[in-house]
Design a protein around this motif. Structure first.
Motif, PDB file in Angstrom:
ATOM      1  N   GLY C 202     -40.134 -54.381  11.974  1.00  0.00           N
ATOM      2  CA  GLY C 202     -40.883 -54.217  10.684  1.00  0.00           C
ATOM      3  C   GLY C 202     -41.807 -53.015  10.749  1.00  0.00           C
ATOM      4  N   GLU C 205     -39.812 -49.946  10.019  1.00  0.00           N
ATOM      5  CA  GLU C 205     -39.542 -49.890   8.807  1.00  0.00           C
ATOM      6  C   GLU C 205     -40.656 -49.219   7.661  1.00  0.00           C
ATOM      7  N   ALA C 206     -41.891 -49.632   7.973  1.00  0.00           N
ATOM      8  CA  ALA C 206     -43.076 -49.216   7.281  1.00  0.00           C
ATOM      9  C   ALA C 206     -43.483 -47.901   7.593  1.00  0.00           C
ATOM     10  N   VAL C 224     -53.354 -49.328   9.563  1.00  0.00           N
ATOM     11  CA  VAL C 224     -52.894 -50.502   9.724  1.00  0.00           C
ATOM     12  C   VAL C 224     -53.430 -51.345  10.909  1.00  0.00           C
ATOM     13  N   THR C 228     -54.278 -56.044   8.277  1.00  0.00           N
ATOM     14  CA  THR C 228     -53.676 -57.191   8.507  1.00  0.00           C
ATOM     15  C   THR C 228     -52.163 -56.804   9.486  1.00  0.00           C
ATOM     16  N   GLY C 229     -51.630 -55.714   9.192  1.00  0.00           N
ATOM     17  CA  GLY C 229     -50.370 -55.081   9.846  1.00  0.00           C
ATOM     18  C   GLY C 229     -50.343 -54.760  11.159  1.00  0.00           C
TER      19      GLY C 229
ATOM     20  N   CYS D 191     -47.259 -50.500   2.884  1.00  0.00           N
ATOM     21  CA  CYS D 191     -46.792 -50.277   4.158  1.00  0.00           C
ATOM     22  C   CYS D 191     -47.434 -51.360   4.979  1.00  0.00           C
ATOM     23  N   ASN D 192     -48.703 -51.492   5.040  1.00  0.00           N
ATOM     24  CA  ASN D 192     -49.365 -52.376   5.860  1.00  0.00           C
ATOM     25  C   ASN D 192     -48.739 -53.740   5.484  1.00  0.00           C
ATOM     26  N   LEU D 194     -45.849 -54.561   4.119  1.00  0.00           N
ATOM     27  CA  LEU D 194     -44.634 -54.691   4.480  1.00  0.00           C
ATOM     28  C   LEU D 194     -44.434 -55.313   5.883  1.00  0.00           C
ATOM     29  N   ILE D 195     -45.460 -54.634   6.846  1.00  0.00           N
ATOM     30  CA  ILE D 195     -45.324 -55.123   8.199  1.00  0.00           C
ATOM     31  C   ILE D 195     -45.912 -56.698   8.284  1.00  0.00           C
ATOM     32  N   LEU D 196     -46.877 -56.706   7.697  1.00  0.00           N
ATOM     33  CA  LEU D 196     -47.543 -58.128   7.657  1.00  0.00           C
ATOM     34  C   LEU D 196     -46.455 -59.471   7.182  1.00  0.00           C
ATOM     35  N   ALA D 283     -37.655 -56.377   5.983  1.00  0.00           N
ATOM     36  CA  ALA D 283     -38.640 -56.496   4.560  1.00  0.00           C
ATOM     37  C   ALA D 283     -37.843 -56.978   3.559  1.00  0.00           C
TER      38      ALA D 283
END
Lengths: 317, 317, 317, 317
Positions: C202, C205-206, C224, C228-229, D191-192, D194-196, D283
């Protein structure tokens, strides 16, 4: 390949004499790319003298038997049936809004571009507001079908309008399938191609698995094709090189249904699914896989090239 | 549903007189569950008097026309052809190792259980070490096919042994497909069912999408079935209730190919794929989806119930 | 990096005087590969004189300060603590069944191999039947942690046995985390690595998405990491070359946690999930993705190489 | 939670005296929903008297200390800083095009809505054509952060404009992170998140797997949080009921970051990824999973409810 008679096709046949015959219609054709140019050639072969327009003038002027026009407005002048075959929904919308005033009242506008249902519905409304009839008429069959005149038209809009346009459409294809009200042609195409994309990848996964485990791919194909794994992807368009002749897999994945076109269709299907919150997990994953192939410059190859990707042979740089 | 003649079937037919006919063989059958009991009934209907064994004695004693035995060793006594139809590979291995000494030399042991290629290869070796011939003969067709005697046997092992066993197998099925050396029957079944699981889910995704967007499911099915999305899952076993009669989807997803069985097969396919590092992204995701349905107690339903899951209607508690 | 004190660690400290101290134990170590050899070196540095065995004799004879043995039975002679560090569960099972009779009663057998919970539970039972205590003690930290003596041991079995083995384990690592009864160490490791594999992909990907859209990767990482990521994959082991120093991503993905090892762990996690029917959709897809990289000969690279794969740069042939 | 000082934050601090201070700016705020109303309350607490507008008049008239306006044009009259917080990009575009003529020259327009980079870039251009400065300033922190005044603003546009707007933004949040040119704030947020979304699901998969295999969820969390599986989703917002206090998982998944909001963000991330052909397999699958939950009427629940879904407990009807 037909296995059953469709009620609605019979219906069309019975009523065909009741509606104004369009087989000698004045036809305008806008968009002369890989698909459009070939479709126009079949119109001409079948007795039409279409007025044609493309943003690249040479595309129009080099087609023997057509009347090249210098603007889309000029092309639609006096037309009964107008066919558009353009790269995407935005271009279709721009074109239609440009020609609306020039289109003769009572003409039928057939958009054969793949745009998704929302664009089709918007265009239908816009056309109606100008007293013009609109059909979404996307096709399956690809460049090969366009050249051979064997396209299949999936039609959304009024069934009566579909009947009226059918004789002209059949000069470019072999089937006209009425699917329902406006947008239904687009939806049907996206649903079919969603299955197609998923099934092709599943077939590639199994064929690669079997071959790596020592099976003969022709033998595996023979068994699958009489079993529950049978599909168009296995029995008509097998993705393993050498299993079938005259399919892209046996021609280095050239000349078929490209990775970027199936990716485009899966993108439109995703948008449609999003609009009504319908989950499409395998289609979403298939979309990602085809787009990964595009990242590796395989977008122009036939979509069966997934087989080579899984085999560990596709991604050269 | 056959569309082509298979070279290897013709081959079998031509050579059939050259080998010892087994149509009046002494047959032993071990494993009388949902599948096995029905297969035995067809053997009996077609003139065999099999010796039968099941771990549950009543399963053996209630089959009219069979000779119930109190141990697998007793069942195989004097047999020419021994058929095993058991829940999983471990049970097959335990059973075979138990009966090996009791099996007459030169008998053919046909394992119709779904075990994966590794078990088949191990058993083939074990049998060979005892001078017994072994074929992996998994089936497609399910309980319905077992009852109707229309199973399809996918066979791995010696082609000559396959020819010799064929007359007996055809008393329980309609097709015997020779797939290659030992394990090839298992691999072929897993490959076919991998495609099946993926294609069914793809078909469910598209049908749900189309219906939610307003299409008539029968009309969509008709178009797909003459288009590139066509497959067994759409034209023979459609997952949308009411589109076809006499399929599980129209009977509340009862009585077909269960979610837990396709999940089992996808698990075996995953193991096989892992062993040779063949990527199977859509099959892996399909496996997860079927297992999610099992988490929601839908494991006994026909696998087309994915349609209801996507529709937002499947998961009650 | 510690943010809280663990109750059970405090517990261990308080009780440590109540149990027989093992800090001067006789230690046997079996399996001197990339991990094992480095772990043994740390044992020696910390005052132990272990008896060691490897299937390759030179692996044992070249370690200064250890007593090389010519069989595993010889190695365990007189040992209080026996540590195994072997490639897979089958080898561990074979080894344990071989040494059982030679292991002194009351010794503790610590298996630090990654085997999955089922093997751990089988071994625990087998050991118990021979009056030997067994702990599953898989590690995190990799080759780098093995060399630096900073491994983290996740322990399943009796808590008292864990306390007794802890002084020895801490000579090879910096943390001993008691996780529960037999198998719990293995389960914990698989759960942690499942998250790790998914989170790393993940993050890749980001990061790829952001960079391709024009963001500076360091700036994106900084944001990030306070948002929250945030995760270990972003703030400690960032997969984008140049964002952090001294991580594999900045060293051509050399020397870290290899694709094939995370794929192995995800495979064991899949088996464990299958055994209790727990859905793991993203882990399954991650497993497929890492295995696809293995198909393209990237199995030895650090698992952050997924970033290069997504970027369209990884797959050369 | 901060672990490092950001160069760019220091930069902002150093230069803050060089730019016109906006801490006593005239502020207009448009969009008083769940987020906007709470942000306005913090502006007021911190000494501002904003002019406010919402399409629902009562939303504006009930905020004590604000000046309610009957149109967006009226709200922006005389404003130095205008903040919009609206449901989606189309509404933002409609609003901005409506107010453009009324906005004072030299004002800064800050759009805190989540719209994706393309909308931000379009708006930046439109604003520039009218000599108005535009910043995309999406936030993280949710309704809870909006209420507490602890939002984090991710800013795209001119860095000097960011510095000028910062004092006002800090009255509603605790961090202003400059991310790059126009659109960069939106990209960073996507992006953040997406990771989350991916990390949360991976964490749920592992926690469910571990708990079903017998681990204590608090113990597993403790180990993960000092290991490589650590993330915000495990150490700050754990999705397992009872592991942490005061998180949505321990309050029946009420009051957090809703499934439909993370699904919206993943949809925008997908669009952005499509625009540059960046593959985002996990994602995309996460997006499908969250949308499946919406199909089962769980869209308003906190996104950690995936844990219950995997557990087999979420989907009641």
């Amino acid at each position: 390949m037909f296995r059953k008679t469709f009620g609605f096709l019979v219906q069309i046949d019975r009523n065909i004499s009741n509606v104004h015959s369009r087989s000698n219609s004045n036809v305008a054709f806008i968009g002369l790319g890989q698909m459009g140019a070939r479709m126009v050639e079949n119109l001409i072969k079948n007795g039409q003298k279409p007025r044609v327009y493309d943003i690249i003038p040479a595309a129009a002027s080099t087609i023997q038997g057509a009347t090249p026009c210098s603007s889309p407005e000029e092309a639609v002048d006096g037309a009964d049936i107008i066919i558009t075959m353009l790269p995407n929904g935005q271009i279709v919308k721009d074109t239609v809004s440009r020609i609306l005033k020039a289109v003769p009242k009572n003409a039928i506008l057939c958009d054969s571009s793949t745009t998704g249902p929302q664009v089709a519905r918007e265009l239908s409304k816009v056309a109606k507001d100008s007293n013009i009839r609109f059909l979404d008429t996307p096709v399956s069959g690809g460049v090969v079908g366009a050249q051979a005149g064997t396209l299949c038209f999936m039609v959304g809009g009024s069934q009566k309008d579909c009947q009226e346009a059918e004789p002209v459409l059949l000069k470019m294809g072999k089937k006209v399938l009425y699917c329902g009200e406006s947008g239904a042609g687009q939806i049907t195409k996206l649903c079919n191609n969603l299955i197609l994309g998923v099934t092709m990848i599943g077939t590639c996964e199994a064929m690669n698995l079997g071959v790596k485990l020592g099976l003969d791919p022709k033998l595996l194909t023979d068994v699958v094709n009489v079993s529950t794994g049978r599909s168009w992807s296995s029995d008509t368009y097998n993705p393993v090189p050498g299993v079938m002749e005259n399919v892209p897999a046996s021609k280095n994945y050239e000349g078929g249904f490209s990775v970027e076109l199936i990716a485009k269709d899966l993108g439109l299907a995703s948008d449609a699914a999003l609009s009504i919150n319908a989950p499409i997990p395998l289609a979403a994953m298939s979309h990602q896989l085809f787009r990964t192939l595009m990242t590796y410059h395989l977008g122009k190859k036939d979509f069966g090239v997934v087989y080579k990707f899984l085999e560990g042979q596709a991604l050269k740089q």
